[in-house]
Design a protein around this motif. Structure first.
Motif, PDB file in Angstrom:
ATOM      1  N   ILE A  68       0.753  -1.204   0.250  1.00 48.95           N
ATOM      2  CA  ILE A  68      -0.139   0.059  -0.161  1.00 48.95           C
ATOM      3  C   ILE A  68       0.881   1.164   0.028  1.00 48.95           C
ATOM      4  O   ILE A  68       1.921   1.399   0.964  1.00 48.95           O
ATOM      5  CB  ILE A  68      -0.997  -0.006   1.296  1.00 48.95           C
ATOM      6  CG1 ILE A  68      -1.832  -1.201   1.144  1.00 48.95           C
ATOM      7  CG2 ILE A  68      -1.839   1.248   1.049  1.00 48.95           C
ATOM      8  CD1 ILE A  68      -2.752  -1.451   2.362  1.00 48.95           C
ATOM      9  N   ALA A  69       0.572   2.110  -0.756  1.00 47.69           N
ATOM     10  CA  ALA A  69       1.147   3.311  -1.128  1.00 47.69           C
ATOM     11  C   ALA A  69       0.429   4.574  -0.567  1.00 47.69           C
ATOM     12  O   ALA A  69      -0.680   4.579  -1.184  1.00 47.69           O
ATOM     13  CB  ALA A  69       1.781   3.568  -2.318  1.00 47.69           C
ATOM     14  N   VAL A  70       0.715   5.359   0.285  1.00 52.77           N
ATOM     15  CA  VAL A  70      -0.136   6.393   0.979  1.00 52.77           C
ATOM     16  C   VAL A  70       0.477   7.520   0.514  1.00 52.77           C
ATOM     17  O   VAL A  70       1.808   7.803   0.723  1.00 52.77           O
ATOM     18  CB  VAL A  70      -0.068   6.309   2.571  1.00 52.77           C
ATOM     19  CG1 VAL A  70      -0.883   7.653   2.904  1.00 52.77           C
ATOM     20  CG2 VAL A  70      -0.827   4.979   3.148  1.00 52.77           C
ATOM     21  N   VAL A  71      -0.052   8.417  -0.205  1.00 51.04           N
ATOM     22  CA  VAL A  71       0.604   9.510  -0.843  1.00 51.04           C
ATOM     23  C   VAL A  71      -0.079  10.820  -0.021  1.00 51.04           C
ATOM     24  O   VAL A  71      -1.146  11.069   0.061  1.00 51.04           O
ATOM     25  CB  VAL A  71      -0.064   9.750  -2.373  1.00 51.04           C
ATOM     26  CG1 VAL A  71       0.632  11.189  -3.026  1.00 51.04           C
ATOM     27  CG2 VAL A  71       0.110   8.660  -2.956  1.00 51.04           C
ATOM     28  N   GLY A  72       1.138  11.442   0.688  1.00 50.65           N
ATOM     29  CA  GLY A  72       0.725  12.420   1.391  1.00 50.65           C
ATOM     30  C   GLY A  72       1.259  11.763   2.919  1.00 50.65           C
ATOM     31  O   GLY A  72       0.481  11.128   3.475  1.00 50.65           O
ATOM     32  N   GLY A  73       1.872  12.668   3.741  1.00 54.18           N
ATOM     33  CA  GLY A  73       2.066  12.472   4.966  1.00 54.18           C
ATOM     34  C   GLY A  73       1.752  13.189   5.999  1.00 54.18           C
ATOM     35  O   GLY A  73       2.420  13.247   7.010  1.00 54.18           O
ATOM     36  N   SER A  74       0.771  13.930   5.733  1.00 50.75           N
ATOM     37  CA  SER A  74       0.187  14.632   6.971  1.00 50.75           C
ATOM     38  C   SER A  74      -0.773  13.749   7.867  1.00 50.75           C
ATOM     39  O   SER A  74      -0.569  12.536   7.800  1.00 50.75           O
ATOM     40  CB  SER A  74      -0.696  15.914   6.452  1.00 50.75           C
ATOM     41  OG  SER A  74      -1.110  16.804   7.447  1.00 50.75           O
ATOM     42  N   LEU A  75      -1.679  14.007   8.789  1.00 48.83           N
ATOM     43  CA  LEU A  75      -2.230  13.548   9.553  1.00 48.83           C
ATOM     44  C   LEU A  75      -3.302  12.391   8.919  1.00 48.83           C
ATOM     45  O   LEU A  75      -3.285  11.162   9.484  1.00 48.83           O
ATOM     46  CB  LEU A  75      -3.208  14.256  10.571  1.00 48.83           C
ATOM     47  CG  LEU A  75      -2.258  15.120  11.632  1.00 48.83           C
ATOM     48  CD1 LEU A  75      -3.230  15.740  12.577  1.00 48.83           C
ATOM     49  CD2 LEU A  75      -1.560  14.112  12.343  1.00 48.83           C
ATOM     50  N   ALA A  76      -3.926  12.946   8.037  1.00 54.43           N
ATOM     51  CA  ALA A  76      -4.835  11.887   7.177  1.00 54.43           C
ATOM     52  C   ALA A  76      -3.946  10.477   6.765  1.00 54.43           C
ATOM     53  O   ALA A  76      -4.512   9.525   6.899  1.00 54.43           O
ATOM     54  CB  ALA A  76      -5.491  12.292   5.960  1.00 54.43           C
TER      55      ALA A  76
END
Length: 369
Positions: A3-11
């Motif tokens: 799984i790739a999560v694009v964006g490392g803020s809280l969401a």
């Protein structure tokens, strides 16, 4: 799954934490060079936020908050009205971010990795970065906020945020920086002042490392002001080097001239205590207020969470809570169904909720334009 999560803020951190706990191989790709610490301010504790803290084993964060039990409302004449209200917990965005960031496995949170395009295939998604390199994942989580690249794949390239016609000036300062008279009025309370097409709120949040002791906390304020025309918005979002930013200016980017104009306007328009808080803020920042509602929420192998799916106005106090609920719902569906059925169930659950929150935000902000 990979799984790739694009964006490392809280969401992104919320989602990555839960899915890592479930045994998935999760990598977060954050476009900023140094991470996001210091970018946030204060947020109101909500049921959904506390739920994800429990689910991720971070219950201790819920105890690191400042509780307001009284509301102070300033009138046009400068007098105040004290009102009792249910206890309200204010939490530090910085502290939540730091706790979740530290829980990421080595090599699972990569900075300076700007995803410029996603290519969805039948059995995988290819992520292409601005440096020309690529990565492959079974599932991509679009947690890349208001400027989402993932959203453009899910909803189409014309999916654009709608400017609401006003901006939110924000500040975060040590409580000891407040003059005595302002501290007497503002501290330990939720403060509010409304005037035509504008309002300002303020409340205490923990210190940068979660401090809750008197003298070590910070005061958080937000002043919503109209900037209806695009030229007016661009002027507000012009940094100290003359560059126009599309959505917001972070701390340190506001020019001294713009800060001085803000202070002058506060002295002229706001109650004395709020004006003093703004004057004592050396590094204010500003965000344009936008609306966006996803039409699809998911595609075959991409799911949107947080502001990538629904940009809701901050008056709802639900931005972080909505992201937390998205992460919890996505985890639930992925753990109990095939990928196709899981994404379908996730969409059905979250689109209706996001639409309702967005509508509430527009209603709450209607007097500002």
């Amino acid at each position: 799954m990979r799984i790739a999560v694009v964006g490392g803020s809280l969401a992104g951190l919320f989602t990555a934490t839960l899915l890592t706990q479930d045994g998935h191989d999760v990598t977060v790709y954050e476009r900023s060079v140094h991470g996001l610490e210091g970018r946030g301010a204060g947020l109101l504790g909500r049921r959904e936020t506390f739920a994800i803290l429990r689910a991720s084993g971070c219950e201790h964060v819920a105890r690191v908050g400042v509780v307001a039990r009284d509301r102070i409302v300033f009138s046009d004449a400068g007098s105040t009205v004290d009102q009792k209200m249910p206890p309200q917990t204010q939490i530090s965005w910085d502290y939540i971010y730091r706790v979740f960031r530290q829980r990421m496995l080595d090599g699972a949170y990569l900075v300076d990795r700007n995803v410029e395009h996603l290519r969805e295939q039948a059995d995988h998604v290819v992520l292409r970065f601005t440096d020309g390199s690529e990565a492959v994942a079974d599932l991509v989580i679009g947690a890349d906020g208001i400027a989402s690249v993932a959203r453009a794949i899910v909803d189409g390239p014309t999916a654009a945020n709608a400017y609401a016609g006003y901006v939110g000036w924000r500040g975060l300062l040590p409580e000891l920086a407040l003059p005595g008279f302002a501290a007497d009025d503002l501290l330990e309370r939720f403060a509010y002042f409304r005037m035509p097409h504008s309002h300002v709120i303020g409340f205490l949040v923990p210190g940068p490392n979660g401090e809750t002791e008197t003298g070590s906390r910070r005061y958080n304020w937000v002043w919503y002001r109209p900037a209806v025309e695009p030229t007016a918005r661009d002027q507000v979002l012009t940094d100290l080097e003359g560059r126009v930013h599309p959505y917001s200016l972070p701390p340190g980017a506001v020019s001294e001239g713009a800060r001085e104009n803000l202070v002058d306007d506060a002295r002229r328009l706001l109650p004395r205590a709020f004006a003093a808080a703004i004057e004592a803020t050396t590094r204010p920042f500003v965000q344009g207020i936008f609306d966006y509602e996803t039409e699809r929420m998911v595609s075959r192998r991409i799911a949107l969470v947080g502001d990538a799916a629904f940009v809701v106005r901050p008056h709802t106090g639900m931005g972080i809570a909505k992201a937390a609920a998205d992460a919890l719902a996505l985890r639930k569906h992925l753990s109990s169904a095939t990928l196709a059925d899981a994404l379908r169930g996730y969409k059905q659950e979250r689109v209706q909720v996001g639409t309702a929150i967005a509508a509430s935000g527009r209603e709450l902000g209607a007097h500002l334009i």
